[in-house]
Design a protein around this motif. Structure first.
Motif, PDB file in Angstrom:
ATOM      1  N   UNK A  69       0.825  -1.207   0.000  1.00 34.47           N
ATOM      2  CA  UNK A  69       0.000   0.000   0.000  1.00 34.47           C
ATOM      3  C   UNK A  69       0.860   1.259   0.000  1.00 34.47           C
ATOM      4  N   UNK A  70       1.932   1.250   0.787  1.00 32.63           N
ATOM      5  CA  UNK A  70       2.850   2.386   0.779  1.00 32.63           C
ATOM      6  C   UNK A  70       3.457   2.584  -0.613  1.00 32.63           C
ATOM      7  N   UNK A  71       3.871   1.489  -1.236  1.00 32.77           N
ATOM      8  CA  UNK A  71       4.487   1.579  -2.564  1.00 32.77           C
ATOM      9  C   UNK A  71       3.483   2.098  -3.594  1.00 32.77           C
ATOM     10  N   UNK A  72       2.232   1.670  -3.482  1.00 34.11           N
ATOM     11  CA  UNK A  72       1.194   2.125  -4.410  1.00 34.11           C
ATOM     12  C   UNK A  72       0.938   3.624  -4.247  1.00 34.11           C
ATOM     13  N   UNK A  73       0.824   4.064  -3.001  1.00 31.70           N
ATOM     14  CA  UNK A  73       0.627   5.489  -2.745  1.00 31.70           C
ATOM     15  C   UNK A  73       1.815   6.290  -3.246  1.00 31.70           C
ATOM     16  N   UNK A  74       3.014   5.739  -3.055  1.00 36.36           N
ATOM     17  CA  UNK A  74       4.249   6.414  -3.477  1.00 36.36           C
ATOM     18  C   UNK A  74       4.273   6.592  -4.992  1.00 36.36           C
ATOM     19  N   UNK A  75       3.893   5.566  -5.714  1.00 29.68           N
ATOM     20  CA  UNK A  75       3.903   5.636  -7.177  1.00 29.68           C
ATOM     21  C   UNK A  75       2.957   6.728  -7.687  1.00 29.68           C
ATOM     22  N   UNK A  76       1.736   6.730  -7.178  1.00 28.04           N
ATOM     23  CA  UNK A  76       0.753   7.698  -7.649  1.00 28.04           C
ATOM     24  C   UNK A  76       1.190   9.132  -7.314  1.00 28.04           C
ATOM     25  N   UNK A  77       1.687   9.317  -6.105  1.00 24.20           N
ATOM     26  CA  UNK A  77       2.157  10.637  -5.673  1.00 24.20           C
ATOM     27  C   UNK A  77       3.336  11.103  -6.517  1.00 24.20           C
ATOM     28  N   UNK A  78       4.229  10.166  -6.829  1.00 25.83           N
ATOM     29  CA  UNK A  78       5.415  10.497  -7.610  1.00 25.83           C
ATOM     30  C   UNK A  78       5.039  10.993  -9.009  1.00 25.83           C
ATOM     31  N   UNK A  79       4.196  10.229  -9.709  1.00 25.14           N
ATOM     32  CA  UNK A  79       3.900  10.578 -11.103  1.00 25.14           C
ATOM     33  C   UNK A  79       2.945  11.760 -11.204  1.00 25.14           C
ATOM     34  N   UNK A  80       2.127  11.951 -10.195  1.00 23.79           N
ATOM     35  CA  UNK A  80       1.125  13.015 -10.265  1.00 23.79           C
ATOM     36  C   UNK A  80       1.615  14.354  -9.720  1.00 23.79           C
ATOM     37  N   UNK A  81       2.510  14.301  -8.739  1.00 18.39           N
ATOM     38  CA  UNK A  81       2.933  15.556  -8.103  1.00 18.39           C
ATOM     39  C   UNK A  81       4.436  15.807  -8.141  1.00 18.39           C
ATOM     40  N   UNK A  82       5.234  14.817  -7.771  1.00 14.10           N
ATOM     41  CA  UNK A  82       6.671  15.042  -7.632  1.00 14.10           C
ATOM     42  C   UNK A  82       7.365  15.228  -8.978  1.00 14.10           C
ATOM     43  N   UNK A  83       7.207  14.279  -9.878  1.00 17.82           N
ATOM     44  CA  UNK A  83       7.915  14.352 -11.168  1.00 17.82           C
ATOM     45  C   UNK A  83       7.549  15.593 -11.982  1.00 17.82           C
ATOM     46  N   UNK A  84       6.264  15.964 -12.076  1.00 19.94           N
ATOM     47  CA  UNK A  84       5.942  17.193 -12.825  1.00 19.94           C
ATOM     48  C   UNK A  84       6.616  18.433 -12.232  1.00 19.94           C
ATOM     49  N   UNK A  85       6.709  18.490 -10.901  1.00 17.77           N
ATOM     50  CA  UNK A  85       7.355  19.635 -10.254  1.00 17.77           C
ATOM     51  C   UNK A  85       8.848  19.651 -10.548  1.00 17.77           C
ATOM     52  N   UNK A  86       9.498  18.493 -10.492  1.00 13.39           N
ATOM     53  CA  UNK A  86      10.927  18.415 -10.788  1.00 13.39           C
ATOM     54  C   UNK A  86      11.209  18.769 -12.244  1.00 13.39           C
ATOM     55  N   UNK A  87      10.358  18.301 -13.132  1.00  9.69           N
ATOM     56  CA  UNK A  87      10.535  18.611 -14.554  1.00  9.69           C
ATOM     57  C   UNK A  87      10.351  20.099 -14.830  1.00  9.69           C
ATOM     58  N   UNK A  88       9.601  20.775 -13.957  1.00  7.32           N
ATOM     59  CA  UNK A  88       9.403  22.225 -14.088  1.00  7.32           C
ATOM     60  C   UNK A  88      10.511  23.001 -13.393  1.00  7.32           C
ATOM     61  N   UNK A  89      11.508  22.294 -12.844  1.00 16.97           N
ATOM     62  CA  UNK A  89      12.643  22.950 -12.208  1.00 16.97           C
ATOM     63  C   UNK A  89      12.425  23.369 -10.774  1.00 16.97           C
ATOM     64  N   UNK A  91      11.911  22.909  -6.502  1.00 18.41           N
ATOM     65  CA  UNK A  91      12.436  22.144  -5.374  1.00 18.41           C
ATOM     66  C   UNK A  91      11.259  21.437  -4.721  1.00 18.41           C
ATOM     67  N   UNK A  92      11.378  20.135  -4.561  1.00 16.80           N
ATOM     68  CA  UNK A  92      10.325  19.350  -3.915  1.00 16.80           C
ATOM     69  C   UNK A  92      10.809  18.928  -2.530  1.00 16.80           C
ATOM     70  N   UNK A  93      10.078  19.347  -1.500  1.00 16.65           N
ATOM     71  CA  UNK A  93      10.353  18.954  -0.125  1.00 16.65           C
ATOM     72  C   UNK A  93       9.300  17.930   0.283  1.00 16.65           C
ATOM     73  N   UNK A  94       9.718  16.702   0.539  1.00 14.19           N
ATOM     74  CA  UNK A  94       8.766  15.636   0.806  1.00 14.19           C
ATOM     75  C   UNK A  94       8.974  15.021   2.186  1.00 14.19           C
ATOM     76  N   UNK A  95       7.923  15.009   2.967  1.00 12.15           N
ATOM     77  CA  UNK A  95       7.922  14.403   4.296  1.00 12.15           C
ATOM     78  C   UNK A  95       7.780  12.891   4.123  1.00 12.15           C
ATOM     79  N   UNK A  96       8.904  12.180   4.166  1.00 13.05           N
ATOM     80  CA  UNK A  96       9.051  10.738   3.978  1.00 13.05           C
ATOM     81  C   UNK A  96       9.055  10.337   2.501  1.00 13.05           C
ATOM     82  N   UNK A  97       9.797   9.253   2.245  1.00 14.06           N
ATOM     83  CA  UNK A  97       9.841   8.660   0.906  1.00 14.06           C
ATOM     84  C   UNK A  97      10.301   7.213   1.074  1.00 14.06           C
ATOM     85  N   UNK A  98      11.080   6.690   0.165  1.00 15.15           N
ATOM     86  CA  UNK A  98      11.425   5.273   0.145  1.00 15.15           C
ATOM     87  C   UNK A  98      12.117   4.793   1.417  1.00 15.15           C
ATOM     88  N   UNK A  99      12.937   5.637   2.049  1.00 16.12           N
ATOM     89  CA  UNK A  99      13.664   5.209   3.247  1.00 16.12           C
ATOM     90  C   UNK A  99      12.726   4.820   4.384  1.00 16.12           C
TER      91      UNK A  99
END
Length: 210
Positions: A69-89, A91-99
């Motif tokens: 469930x954590x991995x599923x939530x991580x995937x959706x969050x990554x493609x929907x919010x994190x990656x688009x922000x990084x591609x736009x240049x 800074x993404x500050x994220x409270x928890x990730x893979x670690x």
């Protein structure tokens, strides 16, 4: 990706969420484009998965189910919010990730750090953080902070016994050794002001070398 991906990690009650908000405000005032987000959550689908994972009533949840469930939530969050922000240049500050998954499910739940790492590699592909700030504090002190903070969200993980939280702490120590170029630690038992300033210094250093 042209932006900067920074994650914040630590045991329960380490103070990373408060520090993250401070960093977000400081970098925004300095003229950077910054987004603040969290895991699990950050977008609608992942927030709904968060509700399932952290619901205090779901004590019957099996360890592999939790990890998936954590991995599923991580995937959706990554493609929907994190990656688009990084591609736009940005800074993404994220409270928890893979670690967090490696520490909580991989080590503390006994699923194996390598096994959970491979599961999450499928979810995130090669989207690892540029910098991970680890807030180190004795888990007993962290839980004492939670008990004293009536405004903090109480979740299923807070109900775990102290030996579970000690295993999470021990896991983060192992991860520092495993990823020394990415994970930088801060003594989170210090005052909030000192911790926040040390965190800001680490991030400014990262901005200067990217």
């Amino acid at each position: 990706m042209s932006g900067l991906f920074i994650t914040f990690e630590g045991v329960e009650g380490a103070g990373k969420t408060t520090a993250l908000s401070y960093i977000h405000n400081q970098l925004t005032e300095a003229g950077y484009q910054v987004i603040q987000t969290r895991e699990p959550g950050g977008i609608e689908i992942a927030e709904k998965i968060r509700d399932v994972i952290l619901n205090p009533e779901h004590t019957a949840m099996e360890a592999r189910t939790e990890a998936l469930l954590y991995a599923a939530a991580r995937r959706q969050h990554l493609v929907e919010r994190v990656l688009p922000a990084l591609e736009a240049g940005k800074i993404v500050l994220c409270d928890r990730f893979i670690d967090s998954s490696l520490a909580y499910q991989g080590y503390a739940r006994g699923l194996g750090i390598d096994e959970v790492y491979e599961m999450n590699r499928f979810a995130i592909e090669d989207a690892m953080p540029d910098l991970t700030v680890l807030f180190r504090i004795d888990p007993v002190k962290g839980l004492e902070r939670i008990a004293a903070n009536k405004d903090r969200e109480q979740n299923r993980l807070d109900l775990e016994k102290i030996d579970f939280h000690q295993k999470v702490f021990d896991a983060y120590e192992l991860l520092i050794e495993r990823f020394p170029d990415r994970i930088q630690s801060i003594d989170a038992s210090q005052s909030a002001e000192v911790v926040q300033n040390e965190c800001l210094k680490l991030i400014k250093n990262q901005l200067n070398v990217r």
